[in-house]
Design an enzyme around this catalytic site. Sequence first.
Site, short mmCIF file in Angstrom:
data_model
loop_
_atom_site.label_atom_id
_atom_site.label_comp_id
_atom_site.label_asym_id
_atom_site.label_seq_id
_atom_site.Cartn_x
_atom_site.Cartn_y
_atom_site.Cartn_z
CB CYS A 8 22.80 18.80 7.06
SG CYS A 8 21.82 17.32 7.36
CG ASN A 11 19.91 14.25 11.34
OD1 ASN A 11 19.42 13.68 12.33
ND2 ASN A 11 21.14 14.02 10.97
CB CYS A 13 20.79 14.39 2.53
SG CYS A 13 19.12 14.15 1.89
NE ARG A 14 23.21 19.10 3.19
CZ ARG A 14 22.87 20.37 3.28
NH1 ARG A 14 23.70 21.28 2.79
NH2 ARG A 14 21.73 20.74 3.83
CB SER A 15 24.41 15.84 9.24
OG SER A 15 23.06 15.59 9.46
CG ASP A 123 19.91 20.59 0.37
OD1 ASP A 123 19.77 19.36 0.21
OD2 ASP A 123 19.07 21.30 0.92
#
Length: 156
Positions: A8, A11, A13-15, A123
């Site tokens: 993401c 690095n 939150c999402r990934s 995001d």
Amino acid sequence: MIKVLFVCLGNICRSPLAEVIFNKKLSEAGLSNKIAADSAGTANYHVGENPDPRTIEIAQKHNTPIDHKGQQFKKHHQEEFDYLIAMDHSNYKNMIREMGEEPSKLLLIRDFDPYGKGEDVPDPYYGGVNGFEQVYQILDRSLDKFLDHIKKEHHL
Ligand code: 4NP
């Protein structure tokens, strides 16, 4: 070992969430000895940091505790990983810029989402905790299909 890198922007939150959800699925499927996941961000803002507190909260809520330190996506990851999985189109493009090419191992996670194929994982950084729950749900269902894809490609 088949190695997967989720990517993401920050690095945090999402990934990292994709990494732990996927590693849990691997463990439940008895595939942790064959497939492993890690994560990175295309930006360097949060290198060495823990995930965002809201990421940690959502991960704990779903029984997928997180232990990850932020790292930046670099060209060398292209050789180290079998699958490079971007969370959105913007980071997909950032990754191509870093690698200087668009390898076939580079994919978008929502290519595997039955509800919203090819869209971005939104995001959640500037929103509330609801956005993190939405990200969790998107990732959870997309990662099931992504795992099916890897199993098929590798006859597992
Ligand atoms: P991520 O979210 O890419 O899912 O980790 C973000 C984290 C940090 C920032 C942006 C997005 N930031 O601008 O610092």
